[in-house]
Structure formats: C-alpha cells, structure tokens
Scaffold this motif. Structure first.
Motif, PDB file in Angstrom:
ATOM      1  N   GLY A 165      44.045  52.811  44.344  1.00  0.00           N
ATOM      2  CA  GLY A 165      45.281  52.040  44.207  1.00  0.00           C
ATOM      3  C   GLY A 165      45.415  50.986  45.284  1.00  0.00           C
ATOM      4  O   GLY A 165      44.551  50.141  45.446  1.00  0.00           O
ATOM      5  N   VAL A 166      46.505  51.063  46.034  1.00  0.00           N
ATOM      6  CA  VAL A 166      46.781  50.094  47.091  1.00  0.00           C
ATOM      7  C   VAL A 166      47.075  50.861  48.373  1.00  0.00           C
ATOM      8  O   VAL A 166      47.809  51.844  48.358  1.00  0.00           O
ATOM      9  N   SER A 167      46.487  50.417  49.484  1.00  0.00           N
ATOM     10  CA  SER A 167      46.748  51.023  50.792  1.00  0.00           C
ATOM     11  C   SER A 167      47.269  49.966  51.751  1.00  0.00           C
ATOM     12  O   SER A 167      46.936  48.791  51.628  1.00  0.00           O
ATOM     13  N   ASN A 168      48.070  50.402  52.708  1.00  0.00           N
ATOM     14  CA  ASN A 168      48.593  49.501  53.729  1.00  0.00           C
ATOM     15  C   ASN A 168      47.701  49.514  54.958  1.00  0.00           C
ATOM     16  O   ASN A 168      47.139  50.547  55.318  1.00  0.00           O
ATOM     17  N   LEU A 169      47.594  48.366  55.599  1.00  0.00           N
ATOM     18  CA  LEU A 169      46.813  48.231  56.819  1.00  0.00           C
ATOM     19  C   LEU A 169      47.572  47.322  57.770  1.00  0.00           C
ATOM     20  O   LEU A 169      47.885  46.184  57.425  1.00  0.00           O
ATOM     21  N   GLY A 170      47.895  47.837  58.941  1.00  0.00           N
ATOM     22  CA  GLY A 170      48.544  47.027  59.966  1.00  0.00           C
ATOM     23  C   GLY A 170      47.484  46.446  60.878  1.00  0.00           C
ATOM     24  O   GLY A 170      46.604  47.157  61.359  1.00  0.00           O
ATOM     25  N   ILE A 171      47.549  45.137  61.095  1.00  0.00           N
ATOM     26  CA  ILE A 171      46.554  44.451  61.920  1.00  0.00           C
ATOM     27  C   ILE A 171      47.270  43.483  62.860  1.00  0.00           C
ATOM     28  O   ILE A 171      48.187  42.777  62.449  1.00  0.00           O
ATOM     29  N   ARG A 172      46.825  43.453  64.104  1.00  0.00           N
ATOM     30  CA  ARG A 172      47.323  42.475  65.070  1.00  0.00           C
ATOM     31  C   ARG A 172      46.277  41.374  65.208  1.00  0.00           C
ATOM     32  O   ARG A 172      45.123  41.639  65.518  1.00  0.00           O
ATOM     33  N   PHE A 173      46.688  40.154  64.935  1.00  0.00           N
ATOM     34  CA  PHE A 173      45.817  38.985  65.045  1.00  0.00           C
ATOM     35  C   PHE A 173      46.217  38.158  66.249  1.00  0.00           C
ATOM     36  O   PHE A 173      47.390  38.116  66.629  1.00  0.00           O
ATOM     37  N   ARG A 197      35.172  45.442  65.600  1.00  0.00           N
ATOM     38  CA  ARG A 197      35.419  46.126  66.881  1.00  0.00           C
ATOM     39  C   ARG A 197      36.858  46.627  66.958  1.00  0.00           C
ATOM     40  O   ARG A 197      37.118  47.776  67.329  1.00  0.00           O
ATOM     41  N   GLU A 198      37.809  45.775  66.604  1.00  0.00           N
ATOM     42  CA  GLU A 198      39.217  46.174  66.653  1.00  0.00           C
ATOM     43  C   GLU A 198      39.543  47.196  65.569  1.00  0.00           C
ATOM     44  O   GLU A 198      40.345  48.098  65.788  1.00  0.00           O
ATOM     45  N   LEU A 199      38.939  47.074  64.393  1.00  0.00           N
ATOM     46  CA  LEU A 199      39.117  48.090  63.353  1.00  0.00           C
ATOM     47  C   LEU A 199      38.664  49.448  63.869  1.00  0.00           C
ATOM     48  O   LEU A 199      39.346  50.454  63.711  1.00  0.00           O
ATOM     49  N   ASN A 200      37.492  49.450  64.502  1.00  0.00           N
ATOM     50  CA  ASN A 200      36.923  50.697  65.022  1.00  0.00           C
ATOM     51  C   ASN A 200      37.810  51.300  66.106  1.00  0.00           C
ATOM     52  O   ASN A 200      38.040  52.509  66.126  1.00  0.00           O
ATOM     53  N   ARG A 201      38.330  50.474  66.981  1.00  0.00           N
ATOM     54  CA  ARG A 201      39.219  50.962  68.048  1.00  0.00           C
ATOM     55  C   ARG A 201      40.508  51.552  67.492  1.00  0.00           C
ATOM     56  O   ARG A 201      41.151  52.376  68.136  1.00  0.00           O
ATOM     57  N   ALA A 202      40.892  51.133  66.287  1.00  0.00           N
ATOM     58  CA  ALA A 202      42.097  51.655  65.640  1.00  0.00           C
ATOM     59  C   ALA A 202      41.799  52.904  64.811  1.00  0.00           C
ATOM     60  O   ALA A 202      42.678  53.430  64.133  1.00  0.00           O
ATOM     61  N   GLY A 203      40.535  53.363  64.843  1.00  0.00           N
ATOM     62  CA  GLY A 203      40.179  54.589  64.132  1.00  0.00           C
ATOM     63  C   GLY A 203      39.607  54.392  62.745  1.00  0.00           C
ATOM     64  O   GLY A 203      39.399  55.354  62.016  1.00  0.00           O
ATOM     65  N   HIS A 204      39.343  53.147  62.372  1.00  0.00           N
ATOM     66  CA  HIS A 204      38.785  52.830  61.060  1.00  0.00           C
ATOM     67  C   HIS A 204      37.299  52.525  61.197  1.00  0.00           C
ATOM     68  O   HIS A 204      36.810  52.271  62.295  1.00  0.00           O
ATOM     69  N   SER A 205      36.585  52.522  60.085  1.00  0.00           N
ATOM     70  CA  SER A 205      35.156  52.212  60.090  1.00  0.00           C
ATOM     71  C   SER A 205      34.849  51.154  59.052  1.00  0.00           C
ATOM     72  O   SER A 205      35.420  51.158  57.964  1.00  0.00           O
ATOM     73  N   ALA A 206      33.929  50.262  59.391  1.00  0.00           N
ATOM     74  CA  ALA A 206      33.422  49.284  58.425  1.00  0.00           C
ATOM     75  C   ALA A 206      31.980  49.662  58.125  1.00  0.00           C
ATOM     76  O   ALA A 206      31.176  49.832  59.041  1.00  0.00           O
ATOM     77  N   LEU A 207      31.690  49.826  56.845  1.00  0.00           N
ATOM     78  CA  LEU A 207      30.346  50.227  56.429  1.00  0.00           C
ATOM     79  C   LEU A 207      29.775  49.142  55.518  1.00  0.00           C
ATOM     80  O   LEU A 207      30.380  48.815  54.493  1.00  0.00           O
ATOM     81  N   PHE A 208      28.634  48.613  55.894  1.00  0.00           N
ATOM     82  CA  PHE A 208      28.005  47.547  55.133  1.00  0.00           C
ATOM     83  C   PHE A 208      26.832  48.122  54.336  1.00  0.00           C
ATOM     84  O   PHE A 208      25.680  47.786  54.545  1.00  0.00           O
ATOM     85  N   ILE A 240      35.671  49.367  53.993  1.00  0.00           N
ATOM     86  CA  ILE A 240      36.335  49.836  55.206  1.00  0.00           C
ATOM     87  C   ILE A 240      36.893  51.207  54.878  1.00  0.00           C
ATOM     88  O   ILE A 240      37.555  51.392  53.848  1.00  0.00           O
ATOM     89  N   LEU A 241      36.601  52.167  55.729  1.00  0.00           N
ATOM     90  CA  LEU A 241      37.129  53.515  55.598  1.00  0.00           C
ATOM     91  C   LEU A 241      38.269  53.647  56.608  1.00  0.00           C
ATOM     92  O   LEU A 241      38.036  53.601  57.819  1.00  0.00           O
ATOM     93  N   LEU A 242      39.495  53.752  56.109  1.00  0.00           N
ATOM     94  CA  LEU A 242      40.655  53.881  56.990  1.00  0.00           C
ATOM     95  C   LEU A 242      40.717  55.287  57.575  1.00  0.00           C
ATOM     96  O   LEU A 242      40.186  56.244  56.994  1.00  0.00           O
ATOM     97  N   SER A 243      41.415  55.425  58.680  1.00  0.00           N
ATOM     98  CA  SER A 243      41.571  56.736  59.310  1.00  0.00           C
ATOM     99  C   SER A 243      42.298  57.713  58.389  1.00  0.00           C
ATOM    100  O   SER A 243      42.174  58.922  58.541  1.00  0.00           O
ATOM    101  N   THR A 244      43.014  57.204  57.394  1.00  0.00           N
ATOM    102  CA  THR A 244      43.720  58.045  56.417  1.00  0.00           C
ATOM    103  C   THR A 244      42.785  58.573  55.331  1.00  0.00           C
ATOM    104  O   THR A 244      43.193  59.392  54.511  1.00  0.00           O
ATOM    105  N   GLY A 245      41.568  58.043  55.292  1.00  0.00           N
ATOM    106  CA  GLY A 245      40.614  58.416  54.247  1.00  0.00           C
ATOM    107  C   GLY A 245      40.555  57.408  53.111  1.00  0.00           C
ATOM    108  O   GLY A 245      39.678  57.499  52.251  1.00  0.00           O
ATOM    109  N   ALA A 246      41.476  56.452  53.068  1.00  0.00           N
ATOM    110  CA  ALA A 246      41.462  55.427  52.020  1.00  0.00           C
ATOM    111  C   ALA A 246      40.234  54.535  52.187  1.00  0.00           C
ATOM    112  O   ALA A 246      39.810  54.237  53.303  1.00  0.00           O
ATOM    113  N   VAL A 247      39.667  54.126  51.063  1.00  0.00           N
ATOM    114  CA  VAL A 247      38.483  53.279  51.053  1.00  0.00           C
ATOM    115  C   VAL A 247      38.867  51.903  50.503  1.00  0.00           C
ATOM    116  O   VAL A 247      39.352  51.790  49.380  1.00  0.00           O
TER     117      VAL A 247
END
Length: 158
Positions: A81-89, A102-113, A120-127
């Motif tokens: 569905g739809v997930s929310n993501l808060g980002i500071r730019f 780098r900032e995604l990772n520091r926030a507990g998320h992962s980017a997988l290429f 992006i795998l969010l810390s909540t488990g959302a993909v």
C-alpha cells in the motif's frame, strides 16, 4: 525549481503538483553525505541547517552549502500500500531532491540495490520499491506530499 536538468549522468527527476499532492521523485544516492533539495521543493517545517558553516561537494566537484533544514513527511508506494517516511533535507543549490543512503541508514532504514528488486526497507518492515533510470542506471524513490488536509484526499493513486 525542482525539475532537474538532464546532465547525461542522471535522469531528469521532477516535481509534479496536482490538486491534492506534490509528487517528488528523489534520487537515492549512496555517495551523498546529506539529503539535499532545492529551495521550494519540499513542504515541511523549516529550521536552521544542521550543517551551518559546512561545505559539501557534488559528485562533479561543485561546492554545496546548506542554507537551512526542512523536515518533510512523505507518502511512498510500498509493497502493501502506502507508507510514510519522514526525511530531513538540507536546502542547497542542487537541481533535484537527493536522498542520502547514509542518512537513511542512520535512521534505521536500509537501501538494497538488488538487481530487479531494488528497494528501501524501512525500520517498520515496509518495503519501498526503487525505480531505475534506464539512461543512467541511477535509482529513485517516488514520493508525494499532501497539499490539502487528509480528509480531502481520496484513494492511493500514485
């Protein structure tokens, strides 16, 4: 102000505005130290830059000086569905929104290429799926921000 120039290295990523949303395709950059966006691109709470007085460089060597920080809440397509993501730019002299791995990772998320399944795998488990630019091979995250109150929006039509 958020329409990127096609520099031959990256896709032209753009910001589109509808009645209810602004749509922003963010370049997902594994080499970026900070998440950056041009002035006026992101809707959110503005504050002084976390990196005031710092100087960063773009991949081509161009100096980038953060002017302010802006925290935005984005809706992203997710597998379920739809997930929310808060980002500071950091508001900088860039031509498009750049999302720092780098900032995604520091926030507990992962980017997988992963070929055929970059996400992006969010810390909540959302993909959150990433979309590959056919010209450059770069990846981007499709997001949207609400321009009207939540009760006015209908559907999940990205």
């Amino acid at each position: 102000p958020c329409v990127g120039e096609d520099d031959g290295l990256l896709c032209s990523l753009e910001r589109k505005v509808s009645e209810l949303y602004t749509y922003i395709d963010m370049l997902v950059d594994s080499g970026a130290s900070i998440s950056a966006a041009p002035a006026g691109c992101i809707v959110g709470k503005s504050s002084s830059s976390r990196y005031a007085g710092s100087l960063f460089r773009a991949a081509n060597g161009t100096p980038i000086t953060p002017e302010a920080s802006i925290a935005g809440l984005f809706e992203c397509r997710a597998q379920d569905g739809v997930s929310n993501l808060g980002i500071r730019f950091e508001v900088c002299g860039v031509s498009k929104a750049i999302l720092s791995v780098r900032e995604l990772n520091r926030a507990g998320h992962s980017a997988l290429f992963i070929p055929g399944n970059a996400h992006i795998l969010l810390s909540t488990g959302a993909v959150l799926p990433l979309y590959e630019c056919p010209k450059s091979g770069g990846f981007y995250l499709r997001t949207r921000q609400r321009l009207k109150p939540i009760h006015a929006a209908a559907g999940t039509g990205f």
